[in-house]
Design an enzyme around this catalytic site. Structure first.
Site, PDB file in Angstrom:
ATOM      1  N   GLU A 179       0.806  -1.233   0.000  1.00 28.38           N
ATOM      2  CA  GLU A 179       0.000   0.000   0.000  1.00 28.38           C
ATOM      3  C   GLU A 179       0.837   1.281   0.000  1.00 28.38           C
ATOM      4  O   GLU A 179       0.542   2.229   0.722  1.00 28.38           O
ATOM      5  CB  GLU A 179      -0.982  -0.034   1.185  1.00 28.38           C
ATOM      6  CG  GLU A 179      -1.924  -1.213   1.073  1.00 28.38           C
ATOM      7  CD  GLU A 179      -2.864  -1.397   2.264  1.00 28.38           C
ATOM      8  OE1 GLU A 179      -2.715  -0.684   3.275  1.00 28.38           O
ATOM      9  OE2 GLU A 179      -3.756  -2.254   2.170  1.00 28.38           O
ATOM     10  N   GLU A 191      -6.864 -10.003  -2.692  1.00 29.90           N
ATOM     11  CA  GLU A 191      -7.703 -10.090  -1.481  1.00 29.90           C
ATOM     12  C   GLU A 191      -9.165  -9.861  -1.859  1.00 29.90           C
ATOM     13  O   GLU A 191      -9.849  -9.036  -1.264  1.00 29.90           O
ATOM     14  CB  GLU A 191      -7.269  -9.035  -0.440  1.00 29.90           C
ATOM     15  CG  GLU A 191      -5.789  -9.078  -0.110  1.00 29.90           C
ATOM     16  CD  GLU A 191      -5.319  -7.966   0.843  1.00 29.90           C
ATOM     17  OE1 GLU A 191      -6.169  -7.223   1.372  1.00 29.90           O
ATOM     18  OE2 GLU A 191      -4.102  -7.861   1.040  1.00 29.90           O
TER      19      GLU A 191
END
Ligand SMILES: *[C@@H]1O[C@H](CO)[C@@H](O)[C@H](O)[C@H]1NC(C)=O
Ligand SMILES: *[C@@H]1O[C@H](CO)[C@@H](O)[C@H](O)[C@H]1NC(C)=O
Ligand SMILES: *[C@@H]1O[C@H](CO)[C@@H](O)[C@H](O)[C@H]1NC(C)=O
Ligand SMILES: *[C@@H]1O[C@H](CO)[C@@H](O)[C@H](O)[C@H]1NC(C)=O
Ligand SMILES: *[C@@H]1O[C@H](CO)[C@@H](O)[C@H](O)[C@H]1NC(C)=O
Ligand SMILES: *[C@@H]1O[C@H](CO)[C@@H](O)[C@H](O)[C@H]1NC(C)=O
Ligand SMILES: *[C@@H]1O[C@H](CO)[C@@H](O)[C@H](O)[C@H]1NC(C)=O
Length: 439
Positions: A200, A307
């Site tokens: 991220e 995910e």
């Protein structure tokens, strides 16, 4: 002042309209999903892309050793592996649960661990490393031919860094982070398909703030030197999920990736595109999903959905029914992009928590989400098929790309031969397979 009120009210009004529409008795979820295209039009484009990108139309030619064609030869075609990977999030809870292990290994060929490889898990207390959980999970994966992504070496979101890490001076942080990289990557090098190096780093910048703008690039370099064959991923949320995210749209994702690649020593790194794919906050814009995946595909790099889940507003009428519909459309759209090499579902069984969605309940009985995924797994594999050659010993079969074993039988003598094939555009460019039978 008036403008301000409108700005504040607008999202509420829009949300109200969406809810009003969804809660209408005659609501047809497909009516607007692909507008101005119909569901059939949208799907037929996907089918075309799947046929071009995921399947190969093979022509088998069966002959005797002397060259005579074997008319009516029987072909038994068995798919052993798939080039595409279905994966699932895995947690340490699998380790003592035989039924869950069996459930997992019978479906999935790829995995991401929820937390067990993260720094805060393996070194919660400074200087005390514990790899017991990931060691055992990777051993289980290896035993079942499940490929594992190393998620994640470092994480740019400050709140997922240990308190002791947050307190370090820049010099100490660099030293500790380098030790972290060396420790985890040396331990598992050569065994994982790839690594999330700096999770991220589009939305967050914990390491860049303290170590400088090149922090991510430096760590990619360090990981690559230890594990040169691993795919090194960026991993990010909201790149395909939200039209309005300002930090991580495809163009910024690609710009960041280029920056990492252009850092001295990084040009040889095999890079990968990790998309968390936490969908939700309906309505999902499928046009945006399609165009985002298209533009990321232009790099020629592998794309992994890492995910994947769909979070629903529980106040929507029949939100669990809609969740299945949205998930199906995301899976179909993603699968129709050849560059998408794997889709990892988050989460599998309810033993790992079902806060967003689950495939199976506590008895490992399928939920509607599980039924959907099992159905698509079936749809997107060739499995075992039989075919018969024509008068000229020739036979055309369209199969999903992957590894195959083909047995060919002479209908007269029952003499047979077996061949192993790797099927894809590169391995069989002319799409012809010649098989000989000893007469
Ligand atoms: C696995 O371990 C957990 C915690 O130690 C325990 O609650 C659970 O019952 C165990 N499950 C099995 C199937 O042994
Ligand atoms: C993703 O982007 C949307 C739109 O900007 C935003 O509402 C949402 O909170 C973002 N998700 C996360 C996890 O930040
Ligand atoms: C970052 O790396 C580049 C080389 O790619 C170098 O030119 C630049 O000075 C570095 N910046 C910082 C802040 O270290
Ligand atoms: C909920 O949605 C599913 C999927 O569209 C549909 O099959 C089902 O009939 C719906 N149930 C209700 C109670 O509306
Ligand atoms: C077999 O090959 C011949 C000559 O090439 C051709 O004329 C004929 O149509 C073929 N038969 C079939 C069933 O394909
Ligand atoms: C070939 O196999 C079939 C089916 O197993 C059998 O009926 C037939 O007799 C066999 N033919 C020869 C020549 O062995
Ligand atoms: C080639 O071999 C097959 C099987 O042994 C036989 O039936 C056929 O007659 C042979 N053809 C020629 C041209 O010899």
């Amino acid at each position: 002042m008036k403008t301000l009120i409108i700005i504040f009210l607008l999202p509420c009004i829009l949300l109200f309209l969406v809810h009003a529409q969804v809660n209408d008795d005659n609501f047809d979820p497909y009516a607007t999903l692909f507008s101005p295209y119909t569901k059939q039009e949208w799907r037929s484009y996907q089918e075309k892309k799947i046929n071009e990108g995921r399947k190969t139309e093979l022509t088998f030619e069966v002959s005797y050793v002397n060259g005579t064609k074997v008319k009516g030869a029987k072909l038994y075609i068995k798919q052993l592996t798939s080039d595409f990977h279905w994966g699932c999030g895995m947690t340490h809870r699998i380790l003592n649960n035989t039924a869950y292990k069996k459930w997992f290994a019978s479906r999935f060929t790829a995995a991401d661990f929820h937390n067990e490889l993260k720094w805060y898990w393996t070194e919660a207390t400074r200087g005390q490393e514990n790899y017991a959980d990931p060691d055992a999970m990777i051993k289980f994966a290896d035993e079942h031919g499940i490929i594992v992504r190393g998620h994640t070496i470092l994480w740019d979101d400050v709140k997922y860094n240990q308190k002791w890490v947050r307190k370090l001076s820049p010099e100490q942080l660099l030293e500790a982070a380098n030790r972290r990289v060396d420790s985890v990557v040396n331990r598992y090098k050569g065994r994982l398909i790839g690594w999330d190096v700096m999770n991220e780093n589009l939305h967050h910048n914990f390491f860049e703030k303290r170590l400088g703008k090149n922090a991510s690039s430096m760590f990619f370099n360090r990981v690559h030197k230890i594990d040169p064959n691993a795919i090194l991923f960026m991993n990010e949320f909201n790149t395909t999920e939200h039209v309005h995210d300002e930090y991580a749209p495809p163009v910024k994702y690609l710009r960041r990736m280029k920056k990492i690649q252009s850092f001295p020593g990084n040009s040889e790194i095999k890079m990968g595109i990790g998309l968390e794919s936490h969908y939700g906050a309906e309505p999902i814009d499928f046009h945006y999903v399609r165009s985002s995946l298209d533009s990321l595909s232009q790099t020629g790099l592998p794309i992994w959905l890492t995910e994947l889940d769909v979070k629903m507003d529980p106040n929507l009428r029949n939100s669990s029914g809609l969740q299945v519909i949205y998930l199906e459309e995301i899976l179909r759209e993603s699968f129709s992009h050849e560059a998408v090499k794997a889709m990892i579902i988050w989460t599998g069984a309810s033993i790992d928590g079902c806060d967003v969605m689950c495939m199976a309940d506590e008895n490992l009985v399928n939920t509607p989400i599980g039924d959907l995924i099992d159905g698509l797994m079936e749809e997107w594999r060739t499995g075992e098929i039989e075919a018969m050659a024509d008068f000229n010993g020739s036979c055309q079969v369209s199969v999903f790309n992957g590894g195959y074993e083909v047995k060919v039988v002479d209908p007269v003598s029952n003499a047979s031969s077996c061949v192993s094939l790797k099927v894809d555009k590169v391995s069989i460019p002319d799409k012809m397979v010649h098989v000989q039978i000893m007469g």
